[in-house]
Design an enzyme around this catalytic site. Structure first.
Site, short mmCIF file in Angstrom:
data_model
loop_
_atom_site.label_atom_id
_atom_site.label_comp_id
_atom_site.label_asym_id
_atom_site.label_seq_id
_atom_site.Cartn_x
_atom_site.Cartn_y
_atom_site.Cartn_z
N ASP A 339 0.84 -1.20 0.00
CA ASP A 339 0.00 0.00 0.00
C ASP A 339 0.87 1.25 0.00
OD1 ASP A 339 -2.26 1.92 1.11
OD2 ASP A 339 -3.28 0.04 0.67
N ASP A 340 0.32 2.35 0.45
CA ASP A 340 0.98 3.66 0.47
C ASP A 340 2.33 3.57 1.18
OD1 ASP A 340 1.39 6.34 0.30
OD2 ASP A 340 -0.46 6.92 1.33
N ARG A 416 -5.56 16.62 3.09
CA ARG A 416 -4.54 15.59 3.33
C ARG A 416 -3.20 16.02 2.69
NH1 ARG A 416 -3.66 9.23 2.02
NH2 ARG A 416 -3.60 8.49 4.14
N LYS A 449 -4.29 -0.94 -6.76
CA LYS A 449 -5.33 -0.24 -5.99
C LYS A 449 -5.20 1.24 -6.35
CE LYS A 449 -6.43 0.67 -1.08
NZ LYS A 449 -6.00 0.31 0.29
N TRP A 450 -6.18 1.76 -7.06
CA TRP A 450 -6.13 3.15 -7.57
C TRP A 450 -6.93 4.02 -6.61
CZ3 TRP A 450 -5.19 4.64 -13.16
CH2 TRP A 450 -5.37 6.01 -13.37
N ASP A 451 -6.23 4.88 -5.89
CA ASP A 451 -6.86 5.65 -4.81
C ASP A 451 -7.07 7.10 -5.24
OD1 ASP A 451 -7.85 6.20 -2.28
OD2 ASP A 451 -6.15 5.30 -1.23
N MET A 452 -7.92 7.80 -4.49
CA MET A 452 -8.17 9.24 -4.69
C MET A 452 -8.60 9.80 -3.33
SD MET A 452 -11.18 11.21 -6.63
CE MET A 452 -10.97 12.80 -7.40
N ASN A 453 -7.67 10.49 -2.67
CA ASN A 453 -7.90 10.78 -1.26
C ASN A 453 -8.39 12.18 -0.94
OD1 ASN A 453 -7.66 8.53 0.51
ND2 ASN A 453 -5.59 8.29 -0.27
N ASP A 520 -12.98 2.67 4.44
CA ASP A 520 -11.81 2.64 5.33
C ASP A 520 -12.21 2.17 6.72
OD1 ASP A 520 -9.95 3.37 3.50
OD2 ASP A 520 -9.80 5.46 4.10
#
Ligand code: GLA
Length: 696
Positions: A339-340, A416, A449-453, A520
């Site tokens: 992950d990140d 963030r 895993k394509w994220d958008m925070n 989450d």
């Protein structure tokens, strides 16, 4: 399926429903009927042509037009609002022609403004087996001047006039609390649910269900629909006084303007709707079938993944991830996801986004070392990325500060610690395609895993001049282009859509991603409720769910597993801290999930008892051929003495004989469904029962 047309009257019939519209005596294209399929064509009502009631309630406003455009004396929610170059801001759509479309099994109805060369095509596609109708709209400007489109909805769905009033079901929420099912009456006026955030959102989902207030999970007429769009969207549920309710939906017109230049065309995103007499459960199953059949890797079973985000946060490096990978492989995990925290400068959420190269201190040999090791352990390797975002503290932002959404004279609001890259820009798209393509070529990566925070702020696009307000559209089209091109170049990759949990969950993103990171919030009792809301629209196959340490020790590991096994199972706890006994439980349940995952991921889902309303809830999944099923039941906290209600199974073959785990006596499907079964469960306990057909 059948479709008929005569005298400018169109009947779209699916297996059990019908959708009918036609030209009324004033030549307006109007909606006539949507509901159960009737035996004879003459059963359907003629196109309505209501007279006006007064100068204040004129005919235009009372007429249920198939695609109402703002203009004349229409005072309701229009589907279309256009400004013409001479200042006219009304549109007068007239019927021009209709043609059958053999590709879509439906119709294309062409309308044109009475004066200006603006054309509107209404497209209808029938999904007969699922009793679904898909609609979309194409605009064309064939004139010599540009026109400005201020609203272009994909459809309005006219409903019957309910004697008991109209009830709307929708999904509301926030971060870590998505997909809360809300049912409420629609009173006179307009109820708006929407996203203005540039993405689908945690706060609301582009889904609706409407009934008379009497439908239940397993019975009663329900009309339902959804929009396939991953940007800002809007649903207007209107209850005009003394008239039938209607639901219109499409791209959000808030801050929106689309310029159609001479010769230009624009196709609005499709929406999908259906009618079922079988209650909310049947409505969900129709959508589940539709979605599953169109996933990029339709039919493929999802691998059980491990992801250390909750356990290690940004503190990842090759050695510690290898250690976790060894344990995960020993438990039976099939996909290990980093992950990140893996890329250059990423120690916390304050730096690094945009610089998509492995951090040399954490991964001295690149990602290949870890990925190769994971493969040797017999697992696939997956990776987290967030391509649409940039931290101001990154080389990418220092090189291209103009690449983010911004207004030149305004501060750039961070969330963030990050800003949004303007994916409407072709140069940003190209850069990101090449960057992520290189990354995918650098190691054996099987999953992303394509994220958008964060959501949009200052949605400025200075280079676009007068077309700036197209950002809401062009950003999403840019996202689809980048993601689509990467998926095309890397067909072996399975993609997951994540946006701080379930912030980007919609039918359009599921043409790119096979899965959605649901929330989450991984606390299992909260998850039961979130998952139930999610299941209104989405099938279990796309619902990624992890077993984590949240809620432990109050919530037993087995309960946490069972909750996650209701979707696409993953693990996210700190495996280093799991005891030998816990690892043994995990090994057993992972093996069991492998046995039942086909039923869960491609079976029919029945919500037997709602987790939203009850401390004792249950879910069932039945194989498409009825040969086996899986039952999950959960008890959170019920004060003693508690009475656990009987569960009535669903979807079994009534005459066949079934055995249910834990019951010695086989019974017919009908008996399990009508008479049901009783389970004893303590507080914070759960059970998984397999159900086998033993005789036809
Ligand atoms: C989001 C995701 C999480 C995790 C973090 C990483 O919040 O939903 O699962 O990937 O980002 O920063």
């Amino acid at each position: 399926m059948s479709r008929h047309s005569d005298d400018h009257y169109w009947i779209l019939e699916t297996q059990t429903s019908a959708y009918v519209f036609g030209l009324n005596q004033h030549g307006r294209l109007v909606h006539a009927y949507w509901g159960p399929r009737l035996p004879r064509r003459s059963d359907y009502p003629p196109p309505p042509d209501p007279p006006g009631l007064s100068s204040f309630d004129p005919a235009d406003t009372c007429t249920p037009e198939e695609y109402p455009a703002a203009g004349g004396t229409r005072y309701g929610e229009p589907c279309l609002k256009v400004s013409f170059p001479d200042g006219a801001r009304s549109t007068d759509l007239r019927f021009i022609s209709a043609r059958q479309d053999d590709d879509t099994q439906g119709w294309v109805i062409t309308l044109r403004d009475a004066v200006y060369p603006l054309w509107v095509e209404l497209h209808y596609r029938i999904h007969s087996q699922l009793d679904l109708i898909e609609r979309w709209v194409v605009l064309r400007n064939t004139g010599p001047h540009p026109v400005t489109v201020e609203r272009v909805f994909s459809a309005v769905w006219h409903l019957p006039r309910f004697e008991t009033g109209c009830r709307l079901s929708h999904l509301a929420g926030r971060w870590a609390d998505e997909f809360r099912l809300v049912r409420e009456p629609v009173y006179d006026g307009t109820k708006i649910i929407e996203s203005r955030r540039g993405t689908t959102s945690h706060q609301a989902s582009p889904w609706f269900a409407v009934d008379s207030g009497c439908a239940a999970e397993d019975s009663g007429p329900v009309w339902f629909g959804t929009l396939a769009w991953s940007g800002s969207w809007k649903i207007c549920a209107e209850q005009p006084p003394r008239a039938a309710p209607r639901i219109s939906l499409g791209i959000n017109d808030w801050d929106f303007a689309l310029q159609l230049s001479p010769g230009e065309r624009y196709a609005a995103p499709p929406c999908l709707a259906g009618y079922t007499p079988g209650g909310f459960g049947a409505a969900s199953r129709a959508l589940h079938h539709f979605i599953r059949a169109r996933l990029p890797h339709a039919g493929a079973a999802h691998k059980i993944l491990y992801n250390s985000w909750e356990a290690t946060l940004f503190d990842v490096d090759e050695a510690s991830q290898k250690q976790l990978a060894e344990i995960a492989a020993g438990l039976g995990v099939e996909l290990f996801v980093l992950d990140d925290g893996w890329f250059r400068g990423r120690r916390s959420d304050s730096a690094g986004l945009g610089d998509w190269q492995p951090d040399p201190l954490k991964f001295p040999t690149g990602l290949g070392g870890l990925a190769g090791y994971v493969n040797q352990l017999g697992m696939d390797f997956g990776l987290w990325i967030e391509p649409e975002m940039v931290n101001p503290n990154s080389d990418l932002y220092r090189a291209h500060p103009d690449w983010v959404l911004h207004y030149p004279q305004r501060p750039r609001t961070e969330a963030r610690n990050q800003l949004v890259l303007n994916f409407a820009r072709a140069d940003v798209q190209e850069y990101m395609i090449e960057t992520i393509d290189r990354l995918l070529n650098s190691a054996p990566i099987a999953f992303i895993k394509w994220d958008m925070n964060r959501n949009f702020s200052e949605p400025g696009w200075p280079a676009a001049g007068e077309r700036q307000r197209e950002i809401w559209l062009r950003y999403v089209e840019g996202l689809y282009r980048v993601w689509g091109e990467l998926a095309h170049r890397h067909p072996q990759v399975t993609w997951q859509s994540c946006s701080g949990g379930g912030g980007r969950a919609d039918l359009a993103v599921l043409r790119l991603a096979d899965q959605i990171w649901t929330s989450d919030n991984t606390e299992a009792t909260a998850r039961l409720r979130i998952q139930e809301g999610f299941s209104q629209l989405f099938p279990a196959a796309v619902m990624e769910a992890w077993v984590t340490d949240m809620g432990a020790p109050l919530i037993p590991l087995e309960f946490r597993f069972h909750a996650a096994m209701c979707g696409s199972l993953g693990l996210g706890g700190n495996l280093l801290h799991w005891t030998g006994a816990e690892r043994e439980t995990a090994r057993r349940l992972i093996a069991q999930y492998k046995d039942i995952r086909a039923v869960i991921q491609s079976g029919d889902q029945y919500r037997l008892r709602s987790a939203q309303e009850n401390a004792f809830s249950a879910l069932q999944y039945t194989a498409p051929d009825g040969s086996e099923a899986v039952l999950f039941a959960f008890r959170t906290f019920l004060p003693e003495p508690a009475e656990i209600p009987v569960l009535h199974l669903r979807g079994l073959d009534p005459g066949a004989l079934y055995l249910v785990d834990g019951f010695s006596q086989p019974r017919s499907g009908l008996a399990w469904m009508l008479d049901g079964l009783h389970l004893e469960l303590g507080n914070f306990c759960s059970t998984l029962r397999r159900i086998y057909k033993i005789e036809d």
